[in-house]
Design a protein around this motif. Structure first.
Motif, short mmCIF file in Angstrom:
data_model
loop_
_atom_site.label_atom_id
_atom_site.label_comp_id
_atom_site.label_asym_id
_atom_site.label_seq_id
_atom_site.Cartn_x
_atom_site.Cartn_y
_atom_site.Cartn_z
N CYS A 77 58.23 47.69 47.67
CA CYS A 77 57.74 49.16 47.62
C CYS A 77 57.77 49.65 46.10
O CYS A 77 56.62 50.24 45.97
N MET A 78 58.75 49.43 45.22
CA MET A 78 58.64 49.69 43.69
C MET A 78 57.43 49.11 43.25
O MET A 78 56.92 49.73 42.27
N GLY A 79 57.33 47.70 43.57
CA GLY A 79 55.72 47.24 43.11
C GLY A 79 54.64 48.09 43.26
O GLY A 79 53.93 48.14 42.62
N ILE A 80 54.61 48.26 44.59
CA ILE A 80 53.41 49.16 45.18
C ILE A 80 53.40 50.55 44.37
O ILE A 80 52.18 50.85 44.02
N LEU A 81 54.40 51.06 44.42
CA LEU A 81 54.67 52.63 43.36
C LEU A 81 54.02 52.19 42.04
O LEU A 81 53.35 53.01 41.77
N GLY A 82 54.35 51.13 41.53
CA GLY A 82 54.07 50.82 40.03
C GLY A 82 52.44 50.69 40.14
O GLY A 82 51.87 51.14 39.12
N GLY A 83 51.92 50.04 41.14
CA GLY A 83 50.48 49.76 41.16
C GLY A 83 49.63 51.04 41.15
O GLY A 83 48.86 51.29 40.65
N ALA A 84 50.55 51.91 42.01
CA ALA A 84 49.88 53.28 42.38
C ALA A 84 49.64 54.04 41.36
O ALA A 84 48.81 54.72 40.99
N VAL A 85 50.93 53.96 40.43
CA VAL A 85 50.96 54.96 39.38
C VAL A 85 49.83 54.42 38.38
O VAL A 85 49.10 55.31 37.77
N THR A 145 38.46 48.26 43.39
CA THR A 145 39.11 48.97 44.49
C THR A 145 39.89 48.03 45.14
O THR A 145 40.86 48.35 45.90
N LEU A 146 39.67 46.68 44.96
CA LEU A 146 40.38 45.77 45.49
C LEU A 146 42.04 45.31 45.07
O LEU A 146 42.64 44.65 45.43
N THR A 147 41.97 46.27 43.84
CA THR A 147 43.33 46.23 43.22
C THR A 147 44.54 46.46 44.36
O THR A 147 45.35 46.03 44.33
N VAL A 148 44.08 47.45 45.09
CA VAL A 148 44.95 47.93 46.24
C VAL A 148 45.48 46.74 47.04
O VAL A 148 46.73 46.47 47.35
N ASN A 149 44.56 46.03 47.34
CA ASN A 149 44.69 44.66 48.28
C ASN A 149 45.68 43.69 47.67
O ASN A 149 46.74 43.21 47.92
N LEU A 150 45.36 43.63 46.35
CA LEU A 150 46.06 42.53 45.60
C LEU A 150 47.44 42.97 45.49
O LEU A 150 48.25 42.23 45.66
N VAL A 151 47.73 44.17 45.07
CA VAL A 151 49.23 44.66 44.77
C VAL A 151 49.97 44.59 45.86
O VAL A 151 50.91 44.41 46.14
N GLY A 152 49.20 45.38 46.90
CA GLY A 152 50.05 45.36 48.43
C GLY A 152 50.37 44.27 48.78
O GLY A 152 51.57 43.99 49.29
N ARG A 153 49.39 43.38 48.95
CA ARG A 153 49.80 41.69 49.56
C ARG A 153 50.57 40.83 48.68
O ARG A 153 51.62 40.47 49.14
N ILE A 154 50.28 40.90 47.37
CA ILE A 154 51.16 39.97 46.68
C ILE A 154 52.70 40.52 46.40
O ILE A 154 53.45 39.64 46.45
N THR A 155 52.83 41.89 46.63
CA THR A 155 54.39 42.17 46.44
C THR A 155 55.02 42.13 47.41
O THR A 155 56.23 41.42 47.47
N LEU A 156 54.41 42.36 48.61
CA LEU A 156 55.14 42.40 50.12
C LEU A 156 55.22 40.72 50.37
O LEU A 156 56.32 40.43 51.13
N ARG A 157 54.12 40.28 50.08
CA ARG A 157 54.31 38.70 50.65
C ARG A 157 55.06 37.95 49.94
O ARG A 157 55.83 36.82 50.15
N GLU A 158 54.83 37.84 48.45
CA GLU A 158 55.50 37.02 47.36
C GLU A 158 56.35 37.47 46.60
O GLU A 158 57.55 37.18 46.57
N LEU A 159 55.86 38.30 45.73
CA LEU A 159 56.55 38.75 44.21
C LEU A 159 57.92 39.37 44.62
O LEU A 159 58.70 39.07 43.88
N ALA A 168 48.46 45.52 38.79
CA ALA A 168 47.31 46.18 38.87
C ALA A 168 46.38 46.03 37.81
O ALA A 168 45.30 46.29 37.79
N GLN A 169 47.04 46.06 36.60
CA GLN A 169 46.49 46.36 35.11
C GLN A 169 45.54 45.20 34.99
O GLN A 169 44.27 45.22 35.01
N GLN A 170 46.25 43.93 35.26
CA GLN A 170 45.54 42.79 34.91
C GLN A 170 44.51 42.29 36.11
O GLN A 170 43.40 41.68 35.75
N GLY A 171 44.82 42.65 37.25
CA GLY A 171 43.92 42.28 38.25
C GLY A 171 42.67 43.35 38.19
O GLY A 171 41.67 42.78 38.32
N ALA A 172 43.01 44.82 37.97
CA ALA A 172 41.87 45.40 37.71
C ALA A 172 40.72 44.83 36.72
O ALA A 172 39.61 45.12 36.81
N VAL A 173 41.28 44.43 35.54
CA VAL A 173 40.54 43.92 34.62
C VAL A 173 39.51 42.87 35.07
O VAL A 173 38.54 42.79 34.67
#
Lengths: 369, 301
Positions: free
Chosen positions: A271-279, A192-206, A178-183
């Motif tokens: 889920c935890m990744g998304i939580l981290g991004g959300a925080v 605002t696309l940070t949401v897409n980034l975090v959500g998709r990358i955590t669920l799909r790959e990471l 989230a941090q690096q993506g937002a920058v």
């Protein structure tokens, strides 16, 4: 300081006598031995009447010198004589370390060994896969041989006990993405696309990938070390003689546990990744926590979840198979357990990443981009 | 005349004292507890200089624990242990005691370093204590110690995993003898050996003990070994050493465990076997103890 053994050379009537003085012990002989090896002959007599006490190393040094110089040993005490006799009878010129070939032959030989070894390893891997399938088939044919307790126990070890570390790791990775993506996205005014980034990358790959790596490090290595040690202590042979198949009793529960737990852990990790991004988004991007979560629902296509969950059991299978396979291949000594464990982890992570690449292309081609 | 190598690093654990006392090991009031369970309670034992002391006892009576206490691997809860006149308990586990170059230990499984060859195993203690020895001499020493321990010469370049159980024990013995110690600890050296191998090991041990004037602390279950080579036998039971003495004396004892041990069916067979005429090792045994104590140099000559 220690009293070293020493020597003097006396010449009388054309005969040379080497007179040794001081204690001829392993603790005091070092200098004398080095010096005696450089003495220029010929020496006819070695006088050890002034040397005491003596042990086998002292006796050996005197014996070796006397033999080299064809000299006669004089003045040996009764004990010295016994010791010299003892070491004379035990003399050995055999090499202490395995003799190494010359480099020019060794390099091609090792390359050859490596290549044939790799081929063998490939065959064995395939054979092991077959054995695992047969073991599963056996368990299915005879459900009474299925070890539920062992599976549950392994599920606890693979899954439940790794929840804290995987949770923490994923949470932090979510924050980093989230941090690096937002920058980067801020350059286009698209935070605002940070949401897409975090959500998709955590669920799909990471989520799944990082979990697989963590499970390989935690459980794959444990499988290899456990089975390897059991192999060394002949536990596995003992099982076979009792009629218990190690494949069914040890390998099947571990593989099953890993295959079942990997999707669960992968989803948990996402889920935890998304939580981290959300925080992070809440704290530093000004996107409210709950808004972030509801946006996730809107922007992440449901097939991203399927992609992740489809990969997870395969990764679990690879990690568990690599661990069990390397463990059962242990032979010889304790060092082998270490090498095999390392191999298990490296092989598992490598295979997981290679397969992940294939999966990425495959799922994109079928339209789940 | 010689190169000056006085400035070589010297292992601080090195001791070059000599010991002339009558008792090599003196244990008084030893207490070892694991949790609430006491293995040893007020255990006393003295090992005479130059003797082979056999230590027997049922399983779980703490024979190995006793050995570990003496060599400083197990810190006892109470009591004093003096080895070669030095107090073991005054130091922590791995501190220098100034004794480690004067004893050799053979563990139950051999405990060879699995990544080193037999010869290299023998060289480890030598390199540790005497860095001044040349590699050439080290190789020669490893060679003759290997043969001295009853192994074929070519075993020196083999790895422990290539050896059989009996050969591992011999290799372990070679390493234990590496420093020409005064004191040798053996934990069940003949367990798991075939009778021929065990008898040869006994013979070898007696011979080595006589030639090298060793004091040997020998834990064993092997009645033949006890009869063949031990000068005295210490019996561990009821958390103490209940009897020490030559085996003939012990057989007279009326303690039920000792009776059962030595006069049971196996004990009688071993005893009968020991009555038969035997080689030089056994003949030294009858006169061994007295001579060895008075004048160790004469032992078995």
């Amino acid at each position: 300081m220690r009293e070293w053994a020493d020597y003097t050379i006396e010449e009388a009537g054309g005969r040379t006598t080497l007179v040794v003085t001081g204690p001829l012990l392993v603790s005091t002989i070092g200098k004398l031995d080095a010096a005696l090896r450089t003495v220029e002959g010929p020496v006819q007599f070695v006088d050890i009447s002034k040397a005491a006490p003596i042990d086998t190393v002292g006796a050996w040094v005197i014996h070796r010198f006397a033999e080299e110089q064809q000299a006669e040993v004089l003045g040996a005490s009764e004990q010295a004589e016994i010791l010299i006799d003892t070491v004379t009878g035990s003399a050995s010129a055999e090499p202490i370390s395995p003799v190494l070939d010359r480099l020019i032959t060794r390099v091609p030989e090792q390359v050859g060994t490596f290549v044939t070894g790799a081929v063998h390893e490939g065959k064995h891997n395939l054979g092991f896969l077959g054995a695992v399938i047969m073991a599963f088939a056996g368990v299915i044919r005879h459900p009474s041989r299925f070890r539920l307790r062992a599976v549950v126990h392994q599920m606890e070890l693979v899954g439940v006990t790794s929840l804290p570390i995987i949770g923490l790791m994923s949470f932090l990775i979510g924050i980093v993405i989230a941090q690096q993506g937002a920058v980067q996205l801020a350059q286009f005014g698209a935070e605002t696309l940070t949401v897409n980034l975090v959500g998709r990358i955590t669920l799909r790959e990471l989520g799944v990938l990082m979990t697989a790596i963590m499970v390989a490090g935690r459980s794959g290595s444990a499988f290899a070390a456990q089975l390897g040690t059991m192999k060394l202590t002949e536990e596995i042979d003992a099982m076979r003689t009792i009629g218990v198949s190690p494949m069914e009793a040890l390998v099947v529960p571990r593989i099953l546990a890993a295959v079942i737990m990997m999707p669960l852990l992968g989803f948990y990790s996402a889920c935890m990744g998304i939580l981290g991004g959300a925080v992070l988004a809440d704290v530093s991007l000004g996107i409210p926590f709950l808004t972030f979560l509801s946006r996730i629902q809107e922007v992440v296509p449901v097939y991203d979840f399927y992609v992740g969950m489809a990969k997870a059991p395969v990764f679990g299978l690879i990690v568990a198979m690599a661990g069990c396979y390397q463990g059962l291949r242990v032979e010889g000594n304790a060092e082998e357990v270490g090498t095999r464990t390392t191999k298990a982890v490296v092989q598992a992570i490598f295979m997981v990443i290679v397969l992940d690449a294939f999966f990425a292309i495959f799922f994109t081609k079928i339209g789940w981009a | 005349m010689m190169a000056d190598i006085d400035d070589l690093p010297v292992n601080p654990d090195l001791s070059d004292e000599t010991f002339d006392g009558e008792y090599t090991i003196v244990i008084e009031g030893l207490v070892n507890r694991f949790g609430d369970f006491a293995v040893h309670e007020n255990l006393d034992l003295k090992v005479k200089r130059g003797e082979i002391l056999g230590v027997v006892g049922g399983s779980g009576t703490g024979k190995s624990v006793l050995m570990r206490s003496i060599i400083g691997l197990q810190i006892p809860d109470e009591g004093t242990i003096e080895v070669l006149g030095k107090d073991i308990r005054a130091k922590e586990d791995d501190d220098e005691i100034g004794l480690r170059n004067r004893w050799g230990v053979l563990f139950q499984g051999g405990a060879l370093f699995s990544t080193l060859t037999v010869g290299e195993n023998v060289q480890v203690p030598l390199k540790q204590f005497y860095p001044e020895l040349s590699q050439q001499l080290l190789d020669e020493i490893a060679g003759y110690k290997t043969v001295l321990s009853g192994l074929p010469a070519e075993t020196a370049s083999k790895y422990p995993s290539e050896l059989s159980g009996g050969m591992k024990k011999r290799a372990g013995l070679a390493r234990a003898l590496a420093l020409d110690p005064e004191l040798l600890f053996l934990d069940e050296p003949t367990a798991g050996l075939d009778p021929i191998g065990a008898a040869k090991f006994d013979e070898l041990l007696r011979e080595l003990a006589d030639t090298l004037e060793l004091t040997v602390f020998l834990i064993t279950h092997d009645l033949d070994t006890l009869h063949a080579i031990c000068d005295r036998v210490a019996v561990l039971a009821d958390k103490q050493v209940i009897a020490v003495g030559p085996i003939e004396e012990l057989m007279e004892s009326d303690h039920p465990w000792i009776q059962e041990y030595f006069n049971g069916p196996r004990g009688r067979v071993a005893h009968a076997g020991s009555q038969r005429p035997k080689g030089a090792g056994a003949s030294a045994k009858t006169t061994g103890p007295a001579k060895a104590i008075d004048k160790p140099a004469a032992g078995g000559a």
